[in-house]
Design an enzyme around this catalytic site. Sequence first.
Site, PDB file in Angstrom:
ATOM      1  N   GLU A  27      12.482  -2.040  42.161  1.00  0.00           N
ATOM      2  CA  GLU A  27      13.416  -2.232  41.028  1.00  0.00           C
ATOM      3  C   GLU A  27      12.577  -2.244  39.572  1.00  0.00           C
ATOM      4  OE1 GLU A  27      16.410  -3.134  40.857  1.00  0.00           O
ATOM      5  OE2 GLU A  27      16.808  -2.549  43.220  1.00  0.00           O
ATOM      6  N   THR A  33      14.559   3.447  33.517  1.00  0.00           N
ATOM      7  CA  THR A  33      14.072   4.784  33.904  1.00  0.00           C
ATOM      8  C   THR A  33      14.680   5.237  34.968  1.00  0.00           C
ATOM      9  OG1 THR A  33      11.871   3.416  33.572  1.00  0.00           O
ATOM     10  CG2 THR A  33      11.622   5.800  34.736  1.00  0.00           C
ATOM     11  N   GLY A  71       5.776   3.806  30.655  1.00  0.00           N
ATOM     12  CA  GLY A  71       6.115   2.993  29.424  1.00  0.00           C
ATOM     13  C   GLY A  71       6.435   1.401  29.823  1.00  0.00           C
ATOM     14  N   TYR A 110      18.076 -10.679  37.053  1.00  0.00           N
ATOM     15  CA  TYR A 110      18.446  -9.366  37.670  1.00  0.00           C
ATOM     16  C   TYR A 110      17.792  -9.058  38.897  1.00  0.00           C
ATOM     17  CZ  TYR A 110      18.838  -4.637  39.184  1.00  0.00           C
ATOM     18  OH  TYR A 110      18.738  -3.361  39.975  1.00  0.00           O
ATOM     19  N   ASP A 128      23.345  -5.126  35.933  1.00  0.00           N
ATOM     20  CA  ASP A 128      22.427  -4.363  35.112  1.00  0.00           C
ATOM     21  C   ASP A 128      23.631  -3.450  33.985  1.00  0.00           C
ATOM     22  OD1 ASP A 128      23.613  -2.492  36.920  1.00  0.00           O
ATOM     23  OD2 ASP A 128      21.448  -1.518  37.336  1.00  0.00           O
ATOM     24  N   CYS A 206      36.401   7.995  42.950  1.00  0.00           N
ATOM     25  CA  CYS A 206      36.408   6.780  42.730  1.00  0.00           C
ATOM     26  C   CYS A 206      37.109   5.793  43.670  1.00  0.00           C
ATOM     27  CB  CYS A 206      36.356   6.058  41.462  1.00  0.00           C
ATOM     28  SG  CYS A 206      36.146   4.417  41.178  1.00  0.00           S
TER      29      CYS A 206
END
Length: 359
Positions: A27, A33, A71, A110, A128, A206
């Site tokens: 997570e 990323t 990063g 989160y 998120d 969907c």
Amino acid sequence: MLQWYAEHARDLPWRRTQDPYAIWISEIMLQQTQVKTVLPYWTRWMRRLPDIASLARSRTETVLKLWAGLGYYSRARNLKRAAELILQNHDGEFPRDPGIMAKLPGIGRYTTGAICSIAFNQPTPILDGNVIRVLTRFFGILEDSGATTTRTRLWKIAGQLVTLASTQGIGLKHTSTTRHCADLNQSLMELGALICSPREPNCGACPLQARCAAHRANMIPQIPALKPKAAMRSRLFVAFAISRDGCFLVQKRSEGGVNAQLWEFPNAECLEDEPDPENSARLTLGLELGASERIGTIRHTITRNRIRLEVYHSKPSHDPSGTSPLTRWCPPSKLAQLPFPSAHRKIVELLANRQLLRT
Ligand code: SF4
């Protein structure tokens, strides 16, 4: 959504486990990323630091090296700090209580929701970017999705949904487990990642299409409503690969700032449009260099900064290692072992390509 997830979820290694440590690492790595970037990092990390105790007892340099290239290095430092606290205060057992979990460094609302639901199947919500997109579109929420009132509303909806999931039995057609909190939260993230994409969502595939407010009102491009982004800023830096007797001068960034404790080549920002390397080295780094040869340009983007890094190979006109206690002359064979941020890792690659790493 639970049935759709049972049929369409990607098979990812951190989904094959309920180990909260493994899920926590995934997570944190997945923030900002992409999955395909995280996969080799997660695998390498879990091989080297397979549990809380090994992370807590590892050297910071090992952790940063395993993280190098992802990063946002404060995330790696927070992982180590949190592991130390879990070892110290919870006998190395990941706390299950969301209130306790949320107090650990680097674990916000989160991440607490994700670990509690995915590892422990608790009805804790997650929110998120992917979940925000799915919920605002499905419920037709037109307000600025970054506004505090909208966020409060979305957290509430996400909480209601996962609580509802916790009450479902095992009678669903395609699911054989009762891990519905874990699956519901992951299904929202997965739908946002695979189907309900920012541009041109694949509404035909969907499971929510029939009841989706944005689809029915033909308002998908307007939702989620976002404030205009701040303009990008172009910045120019120079970096110096300074060699002496085959070794290169590198420096360790000090505690507390951006990229703290990572290694880098001496570098400085230029305010002019074109770099004047010798002058930059003298004025901002206090280094007197002989003639410098430009060996390449590295371009990268950090948040709203578009950075151009001009790289020079130079020889010192005096020994500059005394400019800071954090500098050292590093032989080429050791450069690959130091944790560099990705732009400076590319400098090592440039030196290798130019065959300047001979010992
Ligand atoms: S129908 Fe389209 S817009 Fe609505 S949730 Fe599904 S993919 Fe997103």
